[in-house]
Design a protein around this motif. Sequence first.
Motif, PDB file in Angstrom:
ATOM      1  N   MET A 111      -6.310  -4.781 -64.518  1.00 39.62           N
ATOM      2  CA  MET A 111      -6.451  -5.882 -63.576  1.00 39.62           C
ATOM      3  C   MET A 111      -5.353  -6.937 -63.776  1.00 39.62           C
ATOM      4  O   MET A 111      -5.178  -7.785 -62.936  1.00 39.62           O
ATOM      5  CB  MET A 111      -7.819  -6.542 -63.710  1.00 39.62           C
ATOM      6  N   LYS A 112      -4.646  -6.850 -64.875  1.00 39.57           N
ATOM      7  CA  LYS A 112      -3.591  -7.825 -65.129  1.00 39.57           C
ATOM      8  C   LYS A 112      -2.330  -7.538 -64.316  1.00 39.57           C
ATOM      9  O   LYS A 112      -1.558  -8.432 -64.036  1.00 39.57           O
ATOM     10  CB  LYS A 112      -3.249  -7.865 -66.607  1.00 39.57           C
ATOM     11  N   VAL A 113      -2.128  -6.274 -63.938  1.00 36.92           N
ATOM     12  CA  VAL A 113      -0.967  -5.890 -63.155  1.00 36.92           C
ATOM     13  C   VAL A 113      -1.273  -6.105 -61.682  1.00 36.92           C
ATOM     14  O   VAL A 113      -2.299  -5.653 -61.181  1.00 36.92           O
ATOM     15  CB  VAL A 113      -0.593  -4.406 -63.424  1.00 36.92           C
ATOM     16  N   LYS A 114      -0.389  -6.816 -60.984  1.00 41.84           N
ATOM     17  CA  LYS A 114      -0.657  -7.190 -59.601  1.00 41.84           C
ATOM     18  C   LYS A 114       0.081  -6.319 -58.580  1.00 41.84           C
ATOM     19  O   LYS A 114      -0.323  -6.249 -57.433  1.00 41.84           O
ATOM     20  CB  LYS A 114      -0.260  -8.651 -59.375  1.00 41.84           C
ATOM     21  N   THR A 115       1.165  -5.658 -58.988  1.00 39.14           N
ATOM     22  CA  THR A 115       1.955  -4.885 -58.039  1.00 39.14           C
ATOM     23  C   THR A 115       2.292  -3.505 -58.600  1.00 39.14           C
ATOM     24  O   THR A 115       2.279  -3.291 -59.811  1.00 39.14           O
ATOM     25  CB  THR A 115       3.276  -5.592 -57.696  1.00 39.14           C
ATOM     26  N   ALA A 116       2.633  -2.607 -57.683  1.00 39.27           N
ATOM     27  CA  ALA A 116       3.068  -1.268 -58.093  1.00 39.27           C
ATOM     28  C   ALA A 116       4.370  -1.365 -58.883  1.00 39.27           C
ATOM     29  O   ALA A 116       4.592  -0.589 -59.815  1.00 39.27           O
ATOM     30  CB  ALA A 116       3.252  -0.384 -56.871  1.00 39.27           C
ATOM     31  N   LYS A 117       5.191  -2.317 -58.538  1.00 41.81           N
ATOM     32  CA  LYS A 117       6.461  -2.506 -59.255  1.00 41.81           C
ATOM     33  C   LYS A 117       6.198  -2.841 -60.725  1.00 41.81           C
ATOM     34  O   LYS A 117       6.857  -2.304 -61.624  1.00 41.81           O
ATOM     35  CB  LYS A 117       7.278  -3.610 -58.583  1.00 41.81           C
ATOM     36  N   GLU A 118       5.244  -3.712 -60.987  1.00 39.96           N
ATOM     37  CA  GLU A 118       4.888  -4.059 -62.369  1.00 39.96           C
ATOM     38  C   GLU A 118       4.334  -2.843 -63.104  1.00 39.96           C
ATOM     39  O   GLU A 118       4.651  -2.612 -64.271  1.00 39.96           O
ATOM     40  CB  GLU A 118       3.842  -5.181 -62.388  1.00 39.96           C
ATOM     41  N   LEU A 119       3.515  -2.061 -62.421  1.00 42.02           N
ATOM     42  CA  LEU A 119       2.934  -0.863 -63.014  1.00 42.02           C
ATOM     43  C   LEU A 119       4.016   0.170 -63.323  1.00 42.02           C
ATOM     44  O   LEU A 119       4.004   0.801 -64.379  1.00 42.02           O
ATOM     45  CB  LEU A 119       1.874  -0.285 -62.068  1.00 42.02           C
ATOM     46  N   LYS A 144       7.152  -0.467 -63.946  1.00 41.59           N
ATOM     47  CA  LYS A 144       7.931  -0.985 -65.074  1.00 41.59           C
ATOM     48  C   LYS A 144       7.222  -0.704 -66.398  1.00 41.59           C
ATOM     49  O   LYS A 144       7.844  -0.280 -67.371  1.00 41.59           O
ATOM     50  CB  LYS A 144       8.163  -2.487 -64.897  1.00 41.59           C
ATOM     51  N   LEU A 145       5.909  -0.911 -66.436  1.00 34.14           N
ATOM     52  CA  LEU A 145       5.142  -0.620 -67.647  1.00 34.14           C
ATOM     53  C   LEU A 145       5.170   0.864 -68.001  1.00 34.14           C
ATOM     54  O   LEU A 145       5.062   1.235 -69.157  1.00 34.14           O
ATOM     55  CB  LEU A 145       3.686  -1.074 -67.478  1.00 34.14           C
ATOM     56  N   SER A 146       5.321   1.706 -66.966  1.00 32.99           N
ATOM     57  CA  SER A 146       5.331   3.153 -67.164  1.00 32.99           C
ATOM     58  C   SER A 146       6.739   3.694 -67.404  1.00 32.99           C
ATOM     59  O   SER A 146       6.906   4.898 -67.571  1.00 32.99           O
ATOM     60  CB  SER A 146       4.734   3.847 -65.933  1.00 32.99           C
ATOM     61  N   HIS A 147       7.728   2.796 -67.366  1.00 34.11           N
ATOM     62  CA  HIS A 147       9.130   3.169 -67.574  1.00 34.11           C
ATOM     63  C   HIS A 147       9.626   4.140 -66.504  1.00 34.11           C
ATOM     64  O   HIS A 147      10.333   5.099 -66.792  1.00 34.11           O
ATOM     65  CB  HIS A 147       9.346   3.735 -68.981  1.00 34.11           C
ATOM     66  N   TYR A 148       9.217   3.895 -65.255  1.00 28.89           N
ATOM     67  CA  TYR A 148       9.668   4.671 -64.099  1.00 28.89           C
ATOM     68  C   TYR A 148      10.399   3.737 -63.145  1.00 28.89           C
ATOM     69  O   TYR A 148      10.139   2.536 -63.115  1.00 28.89           O
ATOM     70  CB  TYR A 148       8.470   5.220 -63.310  1.00 28.89           C
ATOM     71  N   SER A 149      11.261   4.320 -62.306  1.00 28.86           N
ATOM     72  CA  SER A 149      11.774   3.564 -61.168  1.00 28.86           C
ATOM     73  C   SER A 149      10.602   3.443 -60.196  1.00 28.86           C
ATOM     74  O   SER A 149       9.666   4.245 -60.242  1.00 28.86           O
ATOM     75  CB  SER A 149      12.928   4.312 -60.499  1.00 28.86           C
ATOM     76  N   ILE A 150      10.654   2.482 -59.304  1.00 27.67           N
ATOM     77  CA  ILE A 150       9.544   2.293 -58.382  1.00 27.67           C
ATOM     78  C   ILE A 150       9.375   3.521 -57.485  1.00 27.67           C
ATOM     79  O   ILE A 150       8.249   3.975 -57.251  1.00 27.67           O
ATOM     80  CB  ILE A 150       9.670   0.986 -57.542  1.00 27.67           C
ATOM     81  N   SER A 151      10.477   4.092 -57.023  1.00 23.22           N
ATOM     82  CA  SER A 151      10.360   5.260 -56.130  1.00 23.22           C
ATOM     83  C   SER A 151       9.813   6.471 -56.884  1.00 23.22           C
ATOM     84  O   SER A 151       8.950   7.190 -56.366  1.00 23.22           O
ATOM     85  CB  SER A 151      11.710   5.595 -55.492  1.00 23.22           C
ATOM     86  N   GLY A 152      10.291   6.693 -58.113  1.00 22.01           N
ATOM     87  CA  GLY A 152       9.785   7.804 -58.919  1.00 22.01           C
ATOM     88  C   GLY A 152       8.321   7.620 -59.275  1.00 22.01           C
ATOM     89  O   GLY A 152       7.527   8.562 -59.244  1.00 22.01           O
TER      90      GLY A 152
END
Length: 93
Positions: A1-9, A11-19
């Motif tokens: 619940m602390k992550v607000k956007t897919a972009k933040e998620l 980044k935490l997963s060490h992926y590019s947003i598209s990947g």
Amino acid sequence: MKVKTAKELAKLSHYSISGFEKEFKNIFGDSPYHWMLEKKSRKIYSEIKNTNKPLKNIAEEFGFVNLSQLCDFSRRHFKTSPGKIRKNAGNVD
């Protein structure tokens, strides 16, 4: 619940947003945005229905600017107001 956007998620997963979005959709069958919105909706509904916290506090906890935004969200996602959800759950004195 602390992550607000897919972009933040992503980044935490060490992926590019598209990947991240592509892999996420392959695994979960839904976009990260819709998946996160569904999880947030369930948590909000549970807080309204199963607690006696003031609705204003619930609104603040979930990042709504005011109670009116929570009410709008509730009507859009649950087809009823937070007060009616709570009343139907028997949590109103």
